[in-house]
Design a protein around this motif. Structure first.
Motif, PDB file in Angstrom:
ATOM      1  N   ASP A 763       0.812  -1.214   0.000  1.00  0.00           N
ATOM      2  CA  ASP A 763       0.000   0.000   0.000  1.00  0.00           C
ATOM      3  C   ASP A 763       0.848   1.268   0.000  1.00  0.00           C
ATOM      4  O   ASP A 763       0.428   2.298  -0.522  1.00  0.00           O
ATOM      5  CB  ASP A 763      -0.914   0.021   1.241  1.00  0.00           C
ATOM      6  N   ALA A 767       0.230   4.481  -2.347  1.00  0.00           N
ATOM      7  CA  ALA A 767      -0.259   5.696  -1.696  1.00  0.00           C
ATOM      8  C   ALA A 767       0.652   6.883  -2.007  1.00  0.00           C
ATOM      9  O   ALA A 767       0.174   8.017  -2.163  1.00  0.00           O
ATOM     10  CB  ALA A 767      -0.359   5.477  -0.188  1.00  0.00           C
ATOM     11  N   GLU A 770      -0.359   8.056  -5.397  1.00  0.00           N
ATOM     12  CA  GLU A 770      -1.645   8.754  -5.296  1.00  0.00           C
ATOM     13  C   GLU A 770      -1.437  10.154  -4.706  1.00  0.00           C
ATOM     14  O   GLU A 770      -2.051  11.138  -5.162  1.00  0.00           O
ATOM     15  CB  GLU A 770      -2.602   7.963  -4.414  1.00  0.00           C
ATOM     16  N   GLU A 792      -7.648   8.638  -1.450  1.00  0.00           N
ATOM     17  CA  GLU A 792      -7.106   7.288  -1.626  1.00  0.00           C
ATOM     18  C   GLU A 792      -5.712   7.190  -0.994  1.00  0.00           C
ATOM     19  O   GLU A 792      -5.373   6.190  -0.361  1.00  0.00           O
ATOM     20  CB  GLU A 792      -7.025   6.946  -3.114  1.00  0.00           C
ATOM     21  N   ALA A 793      -4.911   8.239  -1.168  1.00  0.00           N
ATOM     22  CA  ALA A 793      -3.576   8.234  -0.574  1.00  0.00           C
ATOM     23  C   ALA A 793      -3.665   8.199   0.943  1.00  0.00           C
ATOM     24  O   ALA A 793      -2.951   7.433   1.603  1.00  0.00           O
ATOM     25  CB  ALA A 793      -2.807   9.478  -1.026  1.00  0.00           C
ATOM     26  N   ARG A 794      -4.541   9.037   1.509  1.00  0.00           N
ATOM     27  CA  ARG A 794      -4.674   9.072   2.966  1.00  0.00           C
ATOM     28  C   ARG A 794      -5.090   7.718   3.514  1.00  0.00           C
ATOM     29  O   ARG A 794      -4.511   7.219   4.500  1.00  0.00           O
ATOM     30  CB  ARG A 794      -5.688  10.136   3.377  1.00  0.00           C
ATOM     31  N   GLY A 796      -4.690   4.804   2.078  1.00  0.00           N
ATOM     32  CA  GLY A 796      -3.604   3.847   1.872  1.00  0.00           C
ATOM     33  C   GLY A 796      -2.527   3.973   2.929  1.00  0.00           C
ATOM     34  O   GLY A 796      -2.032   2.969   3.457  1.00  0.00           O
ATOM     35  N   PHE A 797      -2.165   5.200   3.260  1.00  0.00           N
ATOM     36  CA  PHE A 797      -1.160   5.410   4.306  1.00  0.00           C
ATOM     37  C   PHE A 797      -1.677   4.919   5.659  1.00  0.00           C
ATOM     38  O   PHE A 797      -0.916   4.356   6.452  1.00  0.00           O
ATOM     39  CB  PHE A 797      -0.791   6.887   4.387  1.00  0.00           C
TER      40      PHE A 797
END
Length: 900
Positions: A763, A767, A770, A792-794, A796-797
């Protein structure tokens, strides 16, 4: 102030803090010389809440008055030293006072000390106990520096620490015993270093009578096996004692084993016994164990009757490949066989064999001492060559790698061709560790016939990661542990030839020639249970980019090492597992393996391996955004890397620090730190690692407004991505190109990078793409698309436990005019613990289970200072005032989570 004092002061401060919230009474215990009285003195100095009163046995009647005073005027600390020496009525009064403090909550703290080498007095047996453990090497070293009147050589200091086994009084007695010439290493140390005179100084007056010989026989039995306890049936048979016979106070029995309450007292009992009594105890044990099919009867008989004729039998039993005897016991038998051997050449052979078994058991320093005895002028040339081969392996695990390389090359000159090939592989691995690709290629050149005979037992590393050619273009780079060291008798044959050919092809960037031999190495190892071949398999799998096979081989190697009692192999197998998980994008699993690997590496004296585990922990912490842990582990890795020439671990540590800068929003600092590592020039990082840091450097340079610095390294990275050894590299390459591209092409490159991420796990890297794409979209006012990417990045992190990176994404969302969606844990009412970082949460759970800060630090392989820092932040974040409140919160939220 000494490290010993500082460490005990930290422990005392933690205890005083805990006592204010959980009853106010603690019995401090430990073996003779552990520092109980010193600990009590620290507590008295650190107590600031009120007065301190030291109570003696003849003043026990003052306890009630003291408690009344505390109730009326404020907090009080009562200190009672050696409470076990009080008479029964006085101990009863002490017990009543302790009960009153615990039951009524009067504002009094009561600290008692009692001896730990015998059972506590019955009046005090129900009180909570704090047992003072041994000093760690980091705590013992400053104590030596303070108390020695002259310079202490590093090798001497390490041996003093090892021999003292963490006992402060014994350590100081050893320092007092040695002259300045011996402390400085100019004269040899006496043998044995810890003898009866030293032990009598520390514990002799505490030894009871032993009319039945049970104490001495137990000590003799434990000495033979090297374990902390002994077979109770064997000892009782040797003493002709009844099974239900009462035990002396120094002993305890559990699950059929007899054990001294104090390791120091066990050593003292044996060392201070009359020689004829020791021989009689060993003879009785030999008779009692005569039906056993192992080394023990022979070993005991050799101590009872030192007959040189026993040497051959001992050596034969210790080197029997069919035997299941653990390496530590084999080592003891071989050392004893060498002591009984009059012939110098044969004695050297047995010392060499003993050194091999010592290394398998995890005793690096002891192995070096035995090798010194195997390298003497009376040793035959093949034995001296074997000693140099093994010495090179020891230094590769715990010493300067250039010295290791020289030992391997000397071994190659002394050994016959089949064994010399083994030495050249070791030299190649040393060159690999030092970051010297030319020497590595030279050692791997097919100038010798590959060995086909069984290997001697040793620990030679073989390089296992792909590396870039020295022209700073093309080639490969990969994170992977330095390679397996054959620690069991294993036919080399085609396995070594395949590994050598595959490695050489990789170093030359001929991946078309590397794949077939390396795949054969992978399959060969996975079809067996030999730990050496499994480690070779994991190494080859990492070169191929097959992280699934690398993890499988590493896990099986770890299980095999434990099955074969090969302590030295465990940290190596855990290193492979940690690197494989990092390559797969599972940094939290990598962290778990590295924490365990660090503990085992430190326990077995493998500082170079420990440096690699520190580097993994720094990399994992850089993802989780814990700057203090990145700094701590990176500095620990660098300390050893710089001293021992570990270019690979050094590069990984610098990369971790730079990635932490990037995660904290400091791209300029990250670019400055990474530039020398990844750009051509004399300061470029290790040839097997620098390429992995390129995506971080490109991102940092672009974010800092200096994209022109990154153009050249992207072209290098293109060749790396094309080789197929890193599943993440193709998507990272597209992301790098997008960062440097014109606006009309960047959009498509970001989308293609995200498509590539769909084909790989992890991930964190997705991320990051993203996040960068979302930033790019927001700056072009494509806000709706940006919000989708940033959210999506948030998420994923958050999934991969990277809170600092998640905060970056959340900040970008806010800058685009949108509040980020509340995290699922918070919205579902999961509770306050969701506000903690991953490391804070780990520490909170350990503390809630009753662990002290020191115990938490040992479990997580960090310093006590780091635990203190995190725990203060936990209390501040959660608004707590005591450990009791933390325990209640954790229990409450765990129950809530269970219901949910």
């Amino acid at each position: 102030m000494t490290g010993h004092t500082t460490a005990r002061q930290q422990l005392t401060a933690e205890l005083l803090d805990a006592l204010r919230t959980d009853g106010g009474v603690r019995v401090v215990t430990g073996e003779p010389g552990c520092g109980r009285s010193t600990f009590l003195a620290h507590a008295a100095r650190l107590f600031r809440a009120g007065p301190v009163r030291h109570v003696r046995a003849d003043r026990a009647h003052e306890l009630d008055d003291a408690l009344r005073t505390a109730t009326a005027s404020g907090p009080l600390l009562l200190c009672v030293d050696d409470a076990d020496l009080w008479d029964a009525p006085s101990r009863a009064a002490l017990a009543r006072a302790a009960a009153r403090i615990r039951e009524t909550g009067v504002r009094t703290t009561l600290l008692l000390t009692v001896a730990g080498h015998r059972p506590p007095p019955p009046e005090l047996s129900d009180l909570p106990v704090l047992r003072l453990g041994p000093l760690t090497p980091a705590e013992a070293a400053p104590l030596i520096r303070e108390r020695a009147d002259s310079e202490v050589a590093p090798a001497v200091r390490e041996e003093l620490i090892t021999e003292a086994e963490g006992n402060p009084a014994l350590l100081l007695a050893l320092v007092r015993r040695l002259s300045p010439a011996r402390l400085s290493g100019r004269r040899a140390l006496p043998r044995p270093l810890v003898d009866g005179e030293v032990l009598a100084d520390v514990a002799g007056d505490r030894l009871p009578d032993d009319p039945g010989g049970l104490l001495l026989t137990t000590a003799a039995a434990a000495r033979a096996t090297g374990e902390e306890d002994a077979d109770a049936d064997l000892v009782l048979r040797a003493c002709r004692a009844a099974t239900d016979a009462p035990l002396p106070d120094l002993l305890t029995r559990s699950e059929g084993r007899l054990r001294f309450r104090s390791a120091l007292m066990a050593r003292a009992v044996y060392a201070l016994a009359a020689p004829e009594h020791r021989r009689a105890a060993h003879l009785a044990l030999a008779e009692a164990a005569r039906e056993a099919e192992d080394i023990l009867p022979l070993l005991h008989r050799s101590w009872a009757v030192p007959d040189p004729a026993l040497a051959a039998s001992l050596a034969s039993a210790a080197t029997d490949p069919a035997s299941t005897t653990p390496p530590a016991l084999r080592r003891t038998a071989l050392v004893r066989a060498a002591e009984l051997t009059p012939d110098g050449a044969e004695r050297a052979r047995r010392h060499l064999a003993a050194a091999e078994q010592t290394l398998l058991a995890g005793g690096v320093a002891d192995a070096l001492r035995l090798l010194d005895q195997a390298r003497g002028p009376s040793a035959p040339t093949p034995v001296r060559g074997g000693a140099e081969l093994l010495r090179g392996a020891v230094l590769l695990a715990d010493g300067p790698v250039e010295d290791a390389r020289e030992s391997f090359l000397l071994a190659a000159d002394l050994l016959p061709p089949h064994a010399a090939a083994r030495a050249t592989l070791g030299a190649a691995d040393a060159a690999w560790s030092a970051g010297d690709p030319a020497s590595c290629l030279s050692a791997l050149a097919p100038t010798r016939t590959p060995p086909t005979l069984p290997l001697a037992q040793a620990c030679v590393r073989v390089p296992q990661e792909p590396a870039a050619p020295d022209d700073h273009r093309g080639g490969v780079a990969q994170v992977g542990a330095t390679a397996p060291r054959p620690e069991s008798v294993t036919p080399v044959g085609d396995v070594s030839r395949d590994h050598r050919d595959g490695m050489r092809a990789v170093l030359l960037a001929r991946f078309d020639l590397a794949a077939a031999p390396l795949r054969r190495v992978v399959e060969n190892g996975l079809h067996g249970t030999d730990p050496d071949r499994l480690l070779r398999s994991a190494a080859a799998a990492l070169m191929l980019g097959d992280v699934t096979s690398a993890r499988r081989a590493g896990a099986r190697a770890l299980a095999a090492a434990r099955t074969h009692s090969s302590a030295a192999l465990e940290p190596r197998a855990l290193e492979y597992l940690a690197y494989a998980e990092l390559r797969a994008g599972r940094h939290q699993l990598a962290r778990t393996h590295a924490e365990e690997g660090l503990r085992t590496a430190e326990r077995t004296g493998q500082r170079n391996t420990a440096a690699h585990h520190h580097a993994v922990l720094a990399l994992a912490a850089s993802i989780e955004g814990e700057a203090d842990l990145v700094t701590e582990h990176a500095e620990a890795a660098l300390r050893t890397a710089r001293r021992h020439g570990l270019a690979q671990a050094e590069t990984l540590a610098h990369w971790a620090a730079a990635r932490a800068d990037l995660g904290a929003g400091r791209p300029r600092e990250a670019a400055q730190r990474l530039g020398p590592l990844v750009r051509p020039g004399p300061r470029r990082g290790h040839f097997a690692v620098w390429m992995l840091a390129v995506p971080c450097f490109v991102e940092a340079a672009a974010s800092a407004g200096r994209p022109q610095l990154a153009a050249g390294v992207v072209e290098d990275f293109t060749l790396w991505a094309a080789c197929g050894a890193d599943p993440q590299a193709p998507s990272q390459l597209l992301r790098c190109r997008a960062l440097l591209a014109a606006p009309d092409t960047a959009d498509e490159l970001y989308l293609r990078a995200l498509d590539q991420h769909d084909d790989t796990a992890g991930d964190f890297e997705r991320a990051r793409t993203e996040l960068l794409y979302g930033k790019w979209l927001r700056r072009r006012r494509r806000l709706r698309e940006a919000r989708t990417r940033l959210e999506e990045a948030r998420l994923g992190f958050e999934r991969c436990g990277a809170p600092l990176w998640a905060q970056q994404a959340a900040a970008e969302l806010r800058a685009g005019g949108a509040a980020p969606t509340t995290a699922p844990a918070a919205s579902s009412g999961a509770g306050d613990l969701a506000r903690l970082t991953p490391q804070q949460l780990r520490i909170a759970r350990y503390v809630a289970e009753g662990a002290t800060n020191r115990e938490v630090a040992l479990s997580l392989s960090v310093s006590t200072r780091t635990v203190d820092y995190h725990l203060r932040n936990v209390f501040a974040t959660l608004g707590l005032r005591s450990r009791v409140e933390l325990v209640r919160l954790v229990e409450q939220e765990e129950k809530t989570g269970a219901r949910l």
